[in-house]
Design a protein around this motif. Structure first.
Motif, PDB file in Angstrom:
ATOM      1  N   SER A  11       0.749  -0.988  -0.889  1.00 34.70           N
ATOM      2  CA  SER A  11       0.028  -0.332   0.051  1.00 34.70           C
ATOM      3  C   SER A  11       0.671   1.593   0.192  1.00 34.70           C
ATOM      4  O   SER A  11       1.982   0.930  -0.238  1.00 34.70           O
ATOM      5  CB  SER A  11      -0.679   0.561   1.317  1.00 34.70           C
ATOM      6  OG  SER A  11      -0.234   0.653   2.429  1.00 34.70           O
ATOM      7  N   THR A  19      -4.005   3.293  -0.811  1.00 35.43           N
ATOM      8  CA  THR A  19      -4.038   3.077   0.799  1.00 35.43           C
ATOM      9  C   THR A  19      -4.642   2.027   1.128  1.00 35.43           C
ATOM     10  O   THR A  19      -5.139   1.028   0.307  1.00 35.43           O
ATOM     11  CB  THR A  19      -4.862   4.403   0.399  1.00 35.43           C
ATOM     12  OG1 THR A  19      -6.542   3.819   0.653  1.00 35.43           O
ATOM     13  CG2 THR A  19      -4.471   5.264   0.693  1.00 35.43           C
ATOM     14  N   PRO A  20      -4.098   1.610   2.538  1.00 34.75           N
ATOM     15  CA  PRO A  20      -4.578   0.273   2.411  1.00 34.75           C
ATOM     16  C   PRO A  20      -6.176   0.166   1.992  1.00 34.75           C
ATOM     17  O   PRO A  20      -6.544  -0.742   1.714  1.00 34.75           O
ATOM     18  CB  PRO A  20      -3.981   0.692   3.882  1.00 34.75           C
ATOM     19  CG  PRO A  20      -2.886   1.116   4.335  1.00 34.75           C
ATOM     20  CD  PRO A  20      -3.186   2.466   2.840  1.00 34.75           C
ATOM     21  N   SER A  21      -6.826   0.883   2.954  1.00 31.48           N
ATOM     22  CA  SER A  21      -8.631   1.386   2.576  1.00 31.48           C
ATOM     23  C   SER A  21      -8.329   0.863   0.823  1.00 31.48           C
ATOM     24  O   SER A  21      -9.977  -0.456   0.112  1.00 31.48           O
ATOM     25  CB  SER A  21      -9.569   2.000   3.138  1.00 31.48           C
ATOM     26  OG  SER A  21      -9.312   2.227   4.182  1.00 31.48           O
ATOM     27  N   GLY A  45       0.287  -0.273   8.283  1.00 28.06           N
ATOM     28  CA  GLY A  45      -1.127   0.482   7.257  1.00 28.06           C
ATOM     29  C   GLY A  45      -1.675  -0.985   7.598  1.00 28.06           C
ATOM     30  O   GLY A  45      -3.405  -0.547   6.776  1.00 28.06           O
ATOM     31  N   ASP A  47      -3.702  -0.775  10.330  1.00 25.55           N
ATOM     32  CA  ASP A  47      -5.175  -0.514  11.309  1.00 25.55           C
ATOM     33  C   ASP A  47      -5.966  -0.293  10.306  1.00 25.55           C
ATOM     34  O   ASP A  47      -7.049  -0.959  10.635  1.00 25.55           O
ATOM     35  CB  ASP A  47      -4.968   0.162  12.179  1.00 25.55           C
ATOM     36  CG  ASP A  47      -3.897   0.013  13.685  1.00 25.55           C
ATOM     37  OD1 ASP A  47      -4.194  -1.653  13.905  1.00 25.55           O
ATOM     38  OD2 ASP A  47      -3.291   0.917  14.560  1.00 25.55           O
ATOM     39  N   GLU A  48      -5.987   0.309   9.171  1.00 30.41           N
ATOM     40  CA  GLU A  48      -6.243   1.315   8.828  1.00 30.41           C
ATOM     41  C   GLU A  48      -6.893  -0.387   7.753  1.00 30.41           C
ATOM     42  O   GLU A  48      -8.329  -0.341   7.385  1.00 30.41           O
ATOM     43  CB  GLU A  48      -5.669   2.279   7.772  1.00 30.41           C
ATOM     44  CG  GLU A  48      -6.878   2.952   6.571  1.00 30.41           C
ATOM     45  CD  GLU A  48      -5.981   3.328   5.222  1.00 30.41           C
ATOM     46  OE1 GLU A  48      -5.241   4.197   5.686  1.00 30.41           O
ATOM     47  OE2 GLU A  48      -6.702   3.931   4.637  1.00 30.41           O
ATOM     48  N   ALA A  49      -6.142  -1.689   7.252  1.00 29.55           N
ATOM     49  CA  ALA A  49      -6.576  -2.428   6.136  1.00 29.55           C
ATOM     50  C   ALA A  49      -7.485  -3.566   6.744  1.00 29.55           C
ATOM     51  O   ALA A  49      -8.665  -3.395   6.595  1.00 29.55           O
ATOM     52  CB  ALA A  49      -4.840  -2.894   6.215  1.00 29.55           C
ATOM     53  N   ARG A  50      -7.169  -2.930   8.559  1.00 37.96           N
ATOM     54  CA  ARG A  50      -8.034  -4.419   9.600  1.00 37.96           C
ATOM     55  C   ARG A  50      -9.968  -3.684   8.940  1.00 37.96           C
ATOM     56  O   ARG A  50     -10.830  -4.519   9.465  1.00 37.96           O
ATOM     57  CB  ARG A  50      -7.639  -4.194  10.335  1.00 37.96           C
ATOM     58  CG  ARG A  50      -8.365  -5.291  11.133  1.00 37.96           C
ATOM     59  CD  ARG A  50      -8.135  -5.723  12.937  1.00 37.96           C
ATOM     60  NE  ARG A  50      -6.225  -6.337  12.535  1.00 37.96           N
ATOM     61  CZ  ARG A  50      -5.360  -5.324  12.887  1.00 37.96           C
ATOM     62  NH1 ARG A  50      -5.591  -4.502  13.613  1.00 37.96           N
ATOM     63  NH2 ARG A  50      -3.755  -5.318  12.440  1.00 37.96           N
ATOM     64  N   ALA A  51      -9.504  -2.441   9.080  1.00 38.44           N
ATOM     65  CA  ALA A  51     -11.172  -1.770   9.610  1.00 38.44           C
ATOM     66  C   ALA A  51     -11.499  -1.931   8.134  1.00 38.44           C
ATOM     67  O   ALA A  51     -12.746  -2.324   7.703  1.00 38.44           O
ATOM     68  CB  ALA A  51     -10.774  -0.679  10.360  1.00 38.44           C
ATOM     69  N   ALA A  52     -10.339  -1.867   6.713  1.00 38.94           N
ATOM     70  CA  ALA A  52     -11.486  -1.905   5.591  1.00 38.94           C
ATOM     71  C   ALA A  52     -11.680  -3.621   4.995  1.00 38.94           C
ATOM     72  O   ALA A  52     -12.643  -3.992   5.028  1.00 38.94           O
ATOM     73  CB  ALA A  52     -10.760  -1.192   4.884  1.00 38.94           C
ATOM     74  N   ASN A 129       4.374   8.091   2.656  1.00 41.08           N
ATOM     75  CA  ASN A 129       5.070   7.670   3.954  1.00 41.08           C
ATOM     76  C   ASN A 129       5.725   7.501   4.119  1.00 41.08           C
ATOM     77  O   ASN A 129       7.060   6.546   3.688  1.00 41.08           O
ATOM     78  CB  ASN A 129       4.251   6.063   4.603  1.00 41.08           C
ATOM     79  CG  ASN A 129       5.277   5.914   5.664  1.00 41.08           C
ATOM     80  OD1 ASN A 129       5.817   7.076   6.499  1.00 41.08           O
ATOM     81  ND2 ASN A 129       5.512   4.671   6.343  1.00 41.08           N
TER      82      ASN A 129
END
Ligand code: AMP
Ligand code: MN
Ligand code: MN
Ligand code: MN
Length: 312
Positions: A11, A19-21, A45, A47-52, A129
């Motif tokens: 990502s 982006t991760p999402s 990345g 945390d964002e990926a996990r939420a998505a 990043n």
């Protein structure tokens, strides 16, 4: 039919273009049910990926791709099912990132000597990043400037050994990196072994050293391997009693050979790295016959054909 398991992807946290999402949404659209985000030297990345992933109903595998030095060469070790909070791993990755900043200055100085000024600022402008400033970002800058036609050519002309923007660098210690992955509860996977341009003897000793240091799997099917290499590394996996992994190494459209969810199946006889993972429950991967993928024929789908450039 799509492949439901993809254990190597990038990502904007490293040198990917999504982006991760966005990456998760693309994976979902391509039928992936189990995805590992494996950014270079950073776990930021996840945390964002996990939420998505939760939203998309995808099982996210916590991953990372660590740059290490083996016999003066840079090789990549993917950690799967790592604990991103594990301190020694975090500290080790932070040290690699610190080294990247200095290396970038040397790369820019080399390019300046070759008549290309401003590449440090130029490359950072492409790095979402700044901690993971990489050759890819330099390549994107040179392409955008019109100096070279595509990123692949930039590497060939400027960024590989013997070229003006190449800098010798000391990455993480090989055994240390494997140790961090394992101690955090993860599995160490030797990434794209076919891309290191090693002769048979060196390749044998890399794989033997990897196994000796606690490595448990190698990538057999990856966007970086040819169809012959799928077979070659399936044989290595058997010979060295290693598990087999598969991942696209997707970075973005136009920069990767293989898209998300378009991987051919592991060759017969491989023991998959996911053989005992709870993520592989039918709830995530559907009918068993759908896992991991299509027909076993190297994928040349229209989607992959559009992604012309191999990545490492
Ligand atoms: P670095 O970690 O800064 O050495 O950059 C390595 C990254 O550059 C890899 O992860 C790939 O994404 C990319 N890369 C390496 N070699 C090539 C190449 N020949 N063509 C395109 N991308 C490449
Ligand atoms: Mn990369
Ligand atoms: Mn990669
Ligand atoms: Mn790699």
């Amino acid at each position: 039919m799509s492949s439901v398991i993809d254990l190597h992807s990038h990502s904007t946290i490293s040198d990917g273009l999504f982006t991760p999402s966005e990456l998760i949404r693309r994976a979902d659209a391509h039928g992936v049910r189990v995805l590992a985000l494996t950014d270079h030297d950073d776990v930021a990345g996840l945390d964002e990926a996990r939420a998505a992933a939760a939203e998309a109903g995808i099982a996210l595998v916590n991953g990372v791709e660590i740059s290490v030095t083996w016999n003066k060469r840079c090789v990549h070790i993917v950690g799967l099912r790592i604990d991103p909070a594990y301190e020694p791993l975090r500290n080790g990755l932070a040290a690699i990132r610190a080294g990247r900043g200095e290396r970038a200055m040397h790369i820019a100085a080399g390019l300046e000597r070759a008549g290309i000024p401003g590449s440090l600022e130029g490359a950072y402008a492409y790095a979402a990043n700044p901690g993971i400033i990489s050759r890819t970002h330099f390549a994107r800058f040179l392409v955008a400037k019109g100096i070279v036609k595509d990123t692949r050519t930039v590497f060939k002309k400027y960024l590989v050994k013997g070229k003006p923007g190449y800098v010798e660098h000391s990455w993480a210690d090989f055994s240390d990196a494997i140790g961090w992955i394992r101690a955090s509860g993860g599995i160490a996977v030797l990434a794209h072994p076919g891309r290191y341009d090693l002769g048979r003897t060196n390749l044998d000793s890399l794989i033997a050293d990897f196994k000796e240091a606690g490595g448990e799997a190698i990538e057999v099917v990856t966007g970086n391997h040819t169809a012959n290499q799928f077979i070659q590394f399936a044989n290595y996996a058997k010979e060295f009693d290693l598990l087999a992994s598969c991942g696209s190494d997707f970075h973005g459209v136009g920069e990767s050979y293989m898209d998300l969810g378009r991987l051919p199946a592991l060759p017969p006889g491989c023991k998959p790295v996911w053989h005992n993972w709870p993520e592989m429950s039918p709830e995530h991967v559907g009918r068993k016959s759908e896992a991991p993928s299509a027909t076993g024929v190297p994928s040349t789908t229209a989607d992959n054909a559009a992604l012309i450039r191999p990545t490492y």
